[in-house]
Design a protein around this motif. Structure first.
Motif, PDB file in Angstrom:
ATOM      1  N   PRO A  42       0.817  -1.212  -0.055  1.00 23.90           N
ATOM      2  CA  PRO A  42       0.089  -0.175  -0.018  1.00 23.90           C
ATOM      3  C   PRO A  42       0.731   1.387   0.066  1.00 23.90           C
ATOM      4  CG  PRO A  42      -0.865  -1.532   1.508  1.00 23.90           C
ATOM      5  CD  PRO A  42       0.473  -2.245   1.258  1.00 23.90           C
ATOM      6  N   ALA A  43       2.175   1.056   0.783  1.00 22.63           N
ATOM      7  CA  ALA A  43       2.882   2.181   0.797  1.00 22.63           C
ATOM      8  C   ALA A  43       3.728   2.550  -0.578  1.00 22.63           C
ATOM      9  CB  ALA A  43       3.903   2.382   2.011  1.00 22.63           C
ATOM     10  N   ILE A  44       3.973   1.547  -1.230  1.00 24.62           N
ATOM     11  CA  ILE A  44       4.671   1.676  -2.266  1.00 24.62           C
ATOM     12  C   ILE A  44       3.560   2.189  -3.662  1.00 24.62           C
ATOM     13  CG2 ILE A  44       5.767   0.414  -4.395  1.00 24.62           C
ATOM     14  CD1 ILE A  44       6.692  -1.827  -2.277  1.00 24.62           C
ATOM     15  N   ARG A  45       2.417   1.647  -3.374  1.00 23.16           N
ATOM     16  CA  ARG A  45       1.373   2.240  -4.289  1.00 23.16           C
ATOM     17  C   ARG A  45       1.279   3.776  -4.208  1.00 23.16           C
ATOM     18  NH1 ARG A  45      -2.474  -0.843  -2.323  1.00 23.16           N
ATOM     19  NH2 ARG A  45      -1.876  -2.585  -3.667  1.00 23.16           N
ATOM     20  N   LYS A  46       1.015   4.067  -2.949  1.00 25.13           N
ATOM     21  CA  LYS A  46       0.965   5.705  -2.591  1.00 25.13           C
ATOM     22  C   LYS A  46       2.197   6.533  -3.242  1.00 25.13           C
ATOM     23  CE  LYS A  46      -0.863   9.191  -0.539  1.00 25.13           C
ATOM     24  NZ  LYS A  46      -2.146   9.775  -1.328  1.00 25.13           N
ATOM     25  N   ALA A  47       3.474   5.977  -2.924  1.00 20.80           N
ATOM     26  CA  ALA A  47       4.493   6.519  -3.638  1.00 20.80           C
ATOM     27  C   ALA A  47       4.667   6.691  -4.928  1.00 20.80           C
ATOM     28  CB  ALA A  47       5.780   5.737  -3.139  1.00 20.80           C
ATOM     29  N   VAL A  66       7.288  -6.762  -5.201  1.00 20.04           N
ATOM     30  CA  VAL A  66       7.071  -5.342  -5.235  1.00 20.04           C
ATOM     31  C   VAL A  66       7.226  -4.854  -6.709  1.00 20.04           C
ATOM     32  CG1 VAL A  66       8.096  -5.168  -2.977  1.00 20.04           C
ATOM     33  CG2 VAL A  66       9.601  -4.760  -4.748  1.00 20.04           C
ATOM     34  N   ALA A  67       7.430  -5.617  -7.730  1.00 13.33           N
ATOM     35  CA  ALA A  67       7.765  -5.024  -9.221  1.00 13.33           C
ATOM     36  C   ALA A  67       6.244  -4.925  -9.485  1.00 13.33           C
ATOM     37  CB  ALA A  67       8.226  -6.124  -9.890  1.00 13.33           C
ATOM     38  N   ARG A  68       4.954  -5.670  -8.842  1.00  8.59           N
ATOM     39  CA  ARG A  68       3.714  -5.323  -9.427  1.00  8.59           C
ATOM     40  C   ARG A  68       3.234  -3.733  -9.265  1.00  8.59           C
ATOM     41  NH1 ARG A  68       1.338 -10.180  -5.917  1.00  8.59           N
ATOM     42  NH2 ARG A  68       1.856  -8.714  -4.624  1.00  8.59           N
ATOM     43  N   GLU A  69       3.789  -3.018  -8.291  1.00 11.94           N
ATOM     44  CA  GLU A  69       3.175  -1.682  -7.738  1.00 11.94           C
ATOM     45  C   GLU A  69       4.335  -1.013  -8.634  1.00 11.94           C
ATOM     46  OE1 GLU A  69       0.534  -0.649  -6.840  1.00 11.94           O
ATOM     47  OE2 GLU A  69      -0.100  -2.731  -6.364  1.00 11.94           O
ATOM     48  N   LEU A  70       5.773  -1.052  -8.363  1.00 13.48           N
ATOM     49  CA  LEU A  70       6.748  -0.473  -8.795  1.00 13.48           C
ATOM     50  C   LEU A  70       6.624  -0.028 -10.578  1.00 13.48           C
ATOM     51  CD1 LEU A  70       9.847  -1.360  -6.741  1.00 13.48           C
ATOM     52  CD2 LEU A  70       8.495   0.993  -6.861  1.00 13.48           C
ATOM     53  N   GLY A  71       6.107  -1.411 -10.917  1.00 13.12           N
ATOM     54  CA  GLY A  71       6.101  -1.342 -12.587  1.00 13.12           C
ATOM     55  C   GLY A  71       4.881  -0.421 -12.999  1.00 13.12           C
TER      56      GLY A  71
END
Length: 170
Positions: free
Chosen positions: A14-19, A42-47
């Motif tokens: 959730p924090a990665i998504r927000k960032a 984490v690549a799912r969100e960073l992608g």
């Protein structure tokens, strides 16, 4: 060029998504991650970043092969040049190495993570930038940095409130 800088995401999706949303809204042209991604998922969100991602391994990144395959991370120290500004990126586990990079006069900016505490300071003629932690686990503050290479300034911002936490001209 506007560069987004993050560190210590520690699998907090959730924090990665927000960032990612925050950096995409700011229209950054490059994102630098100073380590401690933790796992390849984490690549799912960073992608979802609209800008290219470059990063280094941190001391908690155990699945290095998976992080390489998912995100292309393969270094512990990275050199980047943007608009004539030279940057070194290292997680910062060993403060002696960080200080040596900063004092080498080879870099305008040295980017670190590891401590989970945001900071901008001069180290000799070099600016040391720690964007703090995206995960928010240790400090409760989820932060990133924005480096504007044209204006030669860096800001640290809270990704939840948008509050300016620190700034410095280079």
């Amino acid at each position: 060029m506007l560069v987004g800088i993050m560190s210590d995401t520690h699998d907090n999706l959730p924090a990665i998504r927000k960032a990612v949303e925050f950096l995409n809204e700011k229209n950054v042209e490059l994102v630098i991650h100073a380590g401690d991604f933790i796992a390849p998922f984490v690549a799912r969100e960073l992608g979802k970043l609209k800008a290219p991602l470059k990063g280094v391994f941190g001391n908690n990144d155990g699945e290095r092969k998976g992080l390489y395959e998912a995100l292309g991370v393969c270094d512990e120290i990275l050199e980047i040049e943007a608009d004539g500004m030279k940057m070194a990126v290292i997680h910062g586990t060993d403060e002696r190495i960080v200080k040596a990079l900063a004092r080498s006069r080879l870099y305008d900016v040295v980017i670190v993570g590891h401590t989970h505490r945001y900071e901008i300071r001069e180290e000799g003629r070099t600016i040391l930038v720690n964007p703090g932690e995206v995960c928010g686990y240790l400090t409760g503050i989820k932060s990133v940095a924005l480096l504007d290479t044209r204006r030669r300034e860096v800001k640290i911002l809270d990704i939840e409130s948008g509050e300016l936490l620190g700034a410095m001209s280079l």
